[in-house]
Design an enzyme around this catalytic site. Structure first.
Site, PDB file in Angstrom:
ATOM      1  N   ARG A  89      68.183   5.365 -28.213  1.00 32.46           N
ATOM      2  CA  ARG A  89      67.267   6.421 -27.763  1.00 32.46           C
ATOM      3  C   ARG A  89      66.209   6.717 -28.829  1.00 32.46           C
ATOM      4  O   ARG A  89      66.518   6.687 -30.032  1.00 32.46           O
ATOM      5  CB  ARG A  89      68.058   7.720 -27.523  1.00 32.46           C
ATOM      6  N   THR A  97      78.044  17.912 -32.735  1.00 29.81           N
ATOM      7  CA  THR A  97      79.132  17.003 -32.412  1.00 29.81           C
ATOM      8  C   THR A  97      80.448  17.789 -32.532  1.00 29.81           C
ATOM      9  O   THR A  97      80.425  19.003 -32.748  1.00 29.81           O
ATOM     10  CB  THR A  97      79.083  15.731 -33.285  1.00 29.81           C
ATOM     11  N   LYS A 105      73.369   2.848 -45.625  1.00 35.81           N
ATOM     12  CA  LYS A 105      72.690   2.063 -46.665  1.00 35.81           C
ATOM     13  C   LYS A 105      73.143   2.528 -48.052  1.00 35.81           C
ATOM     14  O   LYS A 105      73.443   1.695 -48.919  1.00 35.81           O
ATOM     15  CB  LYS A 105      71.159   2.218 -46.547  1.00 35.81           C
ATOM     16  N   THR A 115      76.225  11.114 -27.126  1.00 38.99           N
ATOM     17  CA  THR A 115      76.121   9.650 -27.109  1.00 38.99           C
ATOM     18  C   THR A 115      77.042   9.063 -26.037  1.00 38.99           C
ATOM     19  O   THR A 115      77.058   7.860 -25.826  1.00 38.99           O
ATOM     20  CB  THR A 115      76.526   9.059 -28.482  1.00 38.99           C
ATOM     21  N   LYS A 144      72.846   7.119 -44.377  1.00 39.73           N
ATOM     22  CA  LYS A 144      74.076   7.175 -45.181  1.00 39.73           C
ATOM     23  C   LYS A 144      74.677   5.788 -45.399  1.00 39.73           C
ATOM     24  O   LYS A 144      75.126   5.465 -46.488  1.00 39.73           O
ATOM     25  CB  LYS A 144      75.126   8.055 -44.476  1.00 39.73           C
ATOM     26  N   GLN A 151      77.246  11.395 -38.885  1.00 36.91           N
ATOM     27  CA  GLN A 151      76.362  12.421 -38.324  1.00 36.91           C
ATOM     28  C   GLN A 151      75.736  13.231 -39.476  1.00 36.91           C
ATOM     29  O   GLN A 151      75.616  12.711 -40.569  1.00 36.91           O
ATOM     30  CB  GLN A 151      77.090  13.337 -37.329  1.00 36.91           C
ATOM     31  N   ASP A 192      71.525  10.226 -38.911  1.00 41.90           N
ATOM     32  CA  ASP A 192      70.562   9.129 -39.060  1.00 41.90           C
ATOM     33  C   ASP A 192      69.759   9.225 -40.354  1.00 41.90           C
ATOM     34  O   ASP A 192      68.619   8.774 -40.424  1.00 41.90           O
ATOM     35  CB  ASP A 192      69.586   9.090 -37.862  1.00 41.90           C
ATOM     36  N   GLY A 233      76.171   5.379 -36.017  1.00 38.41           N
ATOM     37  CA  GLY A 233      75.642   4.024 -36.139  1.00 38.41           C
ATOM     38  C   GLY A 233      75.109   3.874 -37.550  1.00 38.41           C
ATOM     39  O   GLY A 233      74.029   4.361 -37.866  1.00 38.41           O
ATOM     40  N   HIS A 234      75.888   3.278 -38.419  1.00 41.01           N
ATOM     41  CA  HIS A 234      75.472   3.145 -39.815  1.00 41.01           C
ATOM     42  C   HIS A 234      74.859   1.764 -40.040  1.00 41.01           C
ATOM     43  O   HIS A 234      75.519   0.739 -39.884  1.00 41.01           O
ATOM     44  CB  HIS A 234      76.665   3.385 -40.745  1.00 41.01           C
TER      45      HIS A 234
END
Ligand code: IMP
Length: 423
Positions: A303, A239, A18, A129, A16, A224, A13, A40-41
């Site tokens: 979350r 992960t 952007k 996730t 990356k 990640q 988070d 989630g980019h």
């Protein structure tokens, strides 16, 4: 022509997506090399926010080819939703989206297994996730997985059935009392596979090899963060893929000697979703302010993210493991208004001061040692040039550059493409 890598240096988070979007104009190919829809980019431009999970973040540009590499795991159901979303923006993605035949498929039962395994862990849960990532990579390394290229073979459904049956037995073993309707999930899955099959599957390592010979520019996009790496992260709260630089070699088939720059993305503070150690985590007003101003909610799961001060011990570790050549600092704007900023420069570990990340970083044996710095009050979000940055922010940047021995070449001052300051 060399390949550049872009990676997250914290627990994901970092922003990356952007930066890939900002840099895409300089590249012919954007290639994702690991992870799956646990990512989630988020990209923002022209007043619209886009969230991508598996599709590389260069997809909104006219020319760049976007490649989903062999190291990625793909859930056709989520992939289809991402494509549906692109359709809504009239994006002609078909000609510029390629998928490696060697990428592995996430099956509906992988997702259920993920949930069953987490439920069985109780308090020790990882905070996954629940997208089926761990079970899919387990099948990959266990040599049972189904790959994208298998979808082109006539017997793939037989293999699917055998694997799904095995998974059902494993789900029963966990006895986690998870309700699911496999028939319904499979109907959705097979429908999505049909859509996936309308895209181009390639031998991507060969494609990238040719592209390099032709002098094309390639940006490998990580997902990640380094501290979630299966080998170098805060195991077992990680992960299931190599999120660090080496992952780009195995996840794309790119040779290490072809990599030139490694761009390390980090937030001006630290966040983490899910369980696991986080030495500089805050439980006070400062942490709440970071969460509120930074809108710190997971792009995939929604979350709330845990927030804390910047941890230079962990960041230095990530810079070393990845061989970062250029740093990019995100969310500088979120720290506006803090009178004093703290940066963790060492840990007190079992009564001793240490400056490296120890094997065991449970909260009870690690206490952060902070250096305090003066904050700034200016709103950065409208700034577009390095000359406008307040002195205290420049001091913060200079301090980090000295400690990390690496230049900070981009300072992001807001989520939009345009809120990006190059230095
Ligand atoms: P999994 O990869 O979904 O099994 O999750 C394992 C751990 O990594 C959990 O703590 C997740 O919250 C975290 N994680 C996975 N993907 C991301 C991501 O894209 N950003 C931040 N954390 C992630």
């Amino acid at each position: 022509m060399a390949v550049n890598l872009l990676l997250g240096l914290q627990w994901g988070d970092e922003g990356k997506g952007k930066i890939v979007d900002v840099l895409t104009k300089d590249y012919n190919i954007i290639a994702r090399f690991q992870g799956g829809p646990n990512a989630g980019h988020t990209l923002e431009f022209d007043g619209i926010k886009h969230v991508l999970h598996t599709i590389p973040s260069g997809i909104f540009h006219d020319k760049a080819i976007n490649l989903v590499g062999n190291g990625v795991v793909i859930d056709p159901v989520i992939f289809k939703k991402e494509l549906d979303n692109l359709n809504q923006f009239n994006l002609d993605y078909k000609s510029k989206l390629l998928i490696s035949r060697k990428a592995h498929l996430i099956l509906p039962t992988h997702r259920i297994l993920d949930a069953a395994s987490e439920a069985a862990k109780g308090k020790a849960k990882i905070g996954s996730t629940l997208k089926g990532i761990g079970p899919t990579y387990m099948d990959k390394t266990g040599r049972n997985g189904i790959r994208i290229g298998d979808l082109e073979l006539s017997d793939w459904k037989t293999r699917y059935r055998a694997l799904a049956n095995k998974h059902e037995a494993m789900i029963d073993f966990y006895d986690a009392k998870i309700e699911y309707d496999l028939e319904e999930l499979e109907a959705e899955f097979f429908e999505a596979v049909k859509v996936l099959k309308t895209l181009t599957f390639i031998d991507s390592e060969e494609y990238l090899h040719q592209a390099q010979r032709e002098g094309k520019t390639i940006l490998a996009e990580g997902a990640q963060g380094s501290l979630l790496d299966i080998d170098f992260g805060t195991y077992p709260f990680v992960t299931s893929s190599n999120t660090t630089a080496a992952g780009a070699c195995t996840g794309l088939g790119i040779a290490p000697n072809k990599i030139k720059d490694v761009f390390g993305i980090f937030k001006a503070y630290t966040t983490r979703v899910g369980s696991g150690p986080f030495p500089t985590e805050l439980f006070d007003n400062d942490g709440e302010t970071m969460a509120r101003v930074g809108n710190e909610f997971g792009a995939t799961t929604g979350r709330p993210r845990r927030c804390g001060w910047l941890d230079l011990v962990a960041l230095k570790y990530a810079v070393h493991v990845n061989g970062v050549t250029k740093l990019m600092m995100m969310k500088g704007d979120v720290l506006s208004g803090f009178k004093t900023l703290k940066v963790c420069t060492a840990y007190e570990y079992q009564g001793k001061k240490i400056t490296h990340l120890p094997y065991n970083i449970e909260p009870e044996n690690v206490t952060p040692i902070y250096t305090e710095m003066k904050g700034w009050s200016e709103d950065l979000t409208g700034m577009s040039d390095a000359s406008e940055l307040p002195k205290e922010l420049n001091d913060y940047i200079a301090f980090l550059e000295k400690e990390l021995e690496t230049p900070i070449t981009i300072v992001s001052v807001g989520p939009d493409r345009t809120q990006t300051i190059h230095r």
